[in-house]
Design an enzyme around this catalytic site. Structure first.
Site, mmCIF file in Angstrom:
data_model
loop_
_atom_site.group_PDB
_atom_site.id
_atom_site.type_symbol
_atom_site.label_atom_id
_atom_site.label_comp_id
_atom_site.label_asym_id
_atom_site.label_seq_id
_atom_site.Cartn_x
_atom_site.Cartn_y
_atom_site.Cartn_z
ATOM 1 N N GLY A 107 50.173 17.137 5.688
ATOM 2 C CA GLY A 107 49.627 17.238 4.324
ATOM 3 C C GLY A 107 50.119 16.118 3.420
ATOM 4 N N GLU A 130 49.976 17.717 13.086
ATOM 5 C CA GLU A 130 49.664 19.155 13.079
ATOM 6 C C GLU A 130 49.487 19.720 14.477
ATOM 7 O OE1 GLU A 130 48.589 16.972 10.901
ATOM 8 O OE2 GLU A 130 48.304 17.881 8.933
HETATM 9 N N1 CO8 Z 1 58.191 22.025 5.890
HETATM 10 C C1 CO8 Z 1 59.326 22.649 5.511
HETATM 11 N N2 CO8 Z 1 60.552 22.086 5.586
HETATM 12 C C2 CO8 Z 1 60.637 20.835 6.086
HETATM 13 C C3 CO8 Z 1 59.491 20.106 6.503
HETATM 14 C C4 CO8 Z 1 58.210 20.767 6.385
HETATM 15 N N3 CO8 Z 1 57.053 20.159 6.712
HETATM 16 N N4 CO8 Z 1 59.868 18.898 6.937
HETATM 17 C C5 CO8 Z 1 61.211 18.851 6.808
HETATM 18 N N5 CO8 Z 1 61.670 20.018 6.305
HETATM 19 C C6 CO8 Z 1 63.053 20.398 6.006
HETATM 20 C C7 CO8 Z 1 63.838 20.696 7.298
HETATM 21 O O1 CO8 Z 1 63.586 22.015 7.735
HETATM 22 C C8 CO8 Z 1 65.271 20.467 6.844
HETATM 23 O O2 CO8 Z 1 65.689 21.605 6.118
HETATM 24 P P1 CO8 Z 1 67.132 22.287 6.468
HETATM 25 O O3 CO8 Z 1 68.143 21.223 6.125
HETATM 26 O O4 CO8 Z 1 67.177 23.481 5.560
HETATM 27 O O5 CO8 Z 1 67.104 22.593 7.909
HETATM 28 C C9 CO8 Z 1 65.122 19.323 5.835
HETATM 29 O O6 CO8 Z 1 63.735 19.293 5.449
HETATM 30 C C10 CO8 Z 1 65.463 17.975 6.435
HETATM 31 O O7 CO8 Z 1 64.701 17.827 7.623
HETATM 32 P P2 CO8 Z 1 65.291 17.083 8.906
HETATM 33 O O8 CO8 Z 1 66.745 17.405 9.086
HETATM 34 O O9 CO8 Z 1 64.372 17.380 10.046
HETATM 35 O O10 CO8 Z 1 65.163 15.569 8.412
HETATM 36 P P3 CO8 Z 1 64.952 14.273 9.286
HETATM 37 O O11 CO8 Z 1 65.050 13.133 8.340
HETATM 38 O O12 CO8 Z 1 65.840 14.264 10.481
HETATM 39 O O13 CO8 Z 1 63.421 14.388 9.845
HETATM 40 C C11 CO8 Z 1 61.041 14.760 9.610
HETATM 41 C C12 CO8 Z 1 62.370 14.328 8.940
HETATM 42 C C13 CO8 Z 1 60.664 13.781 10.730
HETATM 43 C C14 CO8 Z 1 59.977 14.717 8.506
HETATM 44 C C15 CO8 Z 1 61.181 16.159 10.214
HETATM 45 O O14 CO8 Z 1 61.768 17.012 9.252
HETATM 46 C C16 CO8 Z 1 59.868 16.766 10.624
HETATM 47 O O15 CO8 Z 1 59.372 16.440 11.703
HETATM 48 N N6 CO8 Z 1 59.272 17.632 9.770
HETATM 49 C C17 CO8 Z 1 58.035 18.298 10.066
HETATM 50 C C18 CO8 Z 1 56.864 17.361 9.887
HETATM 51 C C19 CO8 Z 1 55.547 18.023 10.192
HETATM 52 O O16 CO8 Z 1 55.299 18.529 11.267
HETATM 53 N N7 CO8 Z 1 54.615 17.999 9.209
HETATM 54 C C20 CO8 Z 1 53.282 18.527 9.361
HETATM 55 C C21 CO8 Z 1 53.241 19.920 8.862
HETATM 56 S S1 CO8 Z 1 51.633 20.680 9.096
HETATM 57 C C22 CO8 Z 1 50.687 20.072 7.801
HETATM 58 O O17 CO8 Z 1 51.156 19.366 6.970
HETATM 59 C C23 CO8 Z 1 49.210 20.372 7.675
HETATM 60 C C24 CO8 Z 1 48.916 21.732 7.503
HETATM 61 C C25 CO8 Z 1 47.433 21.985 7.407
HETATM 62 C C26 CO8 Z 1 47.293 23.434 7.185
HETATM 63 C C27 CO8 Z 1 45.949 23.940 7.134
HETATM 64 C C28 CO8 Z 1 46.075 25.463 7.153
HETATM 65 C C29 CO8 Z 1 44.868 26.177 6.706
#
Ligand code: CO8
Length: 255
Positions: A107, A130
């Site tokens: 997103g 995603e």
């Molecule tokens: N949502 C919630 N929390 C998140 C997200 C996220 N997308 N991304 C990161 N965070 C949080 C982590 O959980 C972590 O929190 P905590 O310290 O409490 O555990 C904090 O942010 C830091 O994250 P990392 O330690 O993982 O940080 P890094 O710098 O090592 O990595 C990344 C950063 C690469 C961004 C990694 O966090 C990651 O891969 N995040 C997920 C990315 C992802 O998959 N995004 C796509 C999500 S789906 C979407 O966006 C589309 C949805 C469409 C929906 C349609 C429905 C109808």
């Protein structure tokens, strides 16, 4: 907590700063609502001529809030009507400039794709991952990406959830300008400053003509452009004054 900060660094310019650094600016429901509220307000404010959307050095936005998505049933997600909040971004009339450092994923990438000009730092990472969590982009990602970078690159990215770096995004035409990470915001401000100094109606019509025309066959798009350009959008006096001052300053710089 304020999840989107609205700053006014200069006359005519607003900066919307996503402010969930602890969650890599993931798009929580309240962040989305605050973003839409700010955009609605800024759209109606004639003193605002260009808007920059940005995050922080680690992330523009890491996508939908996965924690929220895990808690909600598919029906619950549907009932949140996130599409209405996205609509506000899509229908924003003034130039939206994305200033991107770090991750622009899911997103977050779709938010960037809604913007009109993308300034990215060399440290930026893009992607629509995603598929890796068993879903698909739902905010125009599949449609905007294919129109911007073509079918074969778009499917390579979408079907593998492949992340790509800023150089690749620039080479594919997704990014308007690539700069040093420290210079991202200043460059976005430069763009906003230039645009906000130009005639407002002409800026609005050009954006509308480009966005609407991109969805039409060329002949219909050209008709649309003719309609826009034949509207008395720039008063003669203002036009003459702009021409005179441009001509005057170019004569000055030549002498
Ligand atoms: N949502 C919630 N929390 C998140 C997200 C996220 N997308 N991304 C990161 N965070 C949080 C982590 O959980 C972590 O929190 P905590 O310290 O409490 O555990 C904090 O942010 C830091 O994250 P990392 O330690 O993982 O940080 P890094 O710098 O090592 O990595 C990344 C950063 C690469 C961004 C990694 O966090 C990651 O891969 N995040 C997920 C990315 C992802 O998959 N995004 C796509 C999500 S789906 C979407 O966006 C589309 C949805 C469409 C929906 C349609 C429905 C109808």
């Amino acid at each position: 907590m304020t999840e989107v900060l609205c700053e006014r660094p200069e006359t005519g310019i607003a900066v919307l700063r996503l402010n969930r650094p602890e969650a890599r600016n993931a798009l929580s429901l309240s962040l989305r609502k605050q973003l839409a509220e700010h955009l609605n307000t800024l759209d109606e404010n004639p003193d605002v001529r260009a808007v920059i959307v940005t995050g922080d050095r680690k992330a523009f936005a890491a996508g939908a809030d996965l924690k929220l998505m895990v808690e909600q049933s598919p029906m619950g997600m549907h009932q949140l009507r996130l599409d209405r909040l996205w609509q506000t971004v899509a229908e924003f009339r003034k130039p939206l400039i994305a200033a991107i450092n770090g991750y622009a994923l899911g997103g977050g990438c779709e938010l960037a794709l809604h913007c009109d000009i993308l300034i990215a730092g060399h440290d930026a990472t893009f992607g629509l991952p995603e598929i890796k969590v068993g879903i698909m982009p739902g905010a125009g990602g599949t449609q905007r990406l294919v129109r911007l970078i073509g079918k074969h690159r778009a499917l390579r990215v979408l079907l593998r959830g492949e992340l790509f770096d800023a150089e690749t995004a620039y080479a594919w035409g997704l990014v308007s300008e690539l700069v040093e990470p420290d210079a991202v915001e200043a460059t976005a401000l430069d763009y906003a400053r230039t645009i906000s100094g130009l005639p407002a109606r002409a800026v609005e019509f050009i954006k509308e003509s480009v966005l609407q025309g991109a969805d039409l066959p060329l002949s219909a798009a050209l008709t649309l452009e003719r309609k826009f350009s034949s509207t008395p959008l720039i008063r003669r006096k203002g036009c003459r004054r702009s021409w005179k001052s441009a001509n005057h300053s170019s004569q000055e710089s030549e002498s």
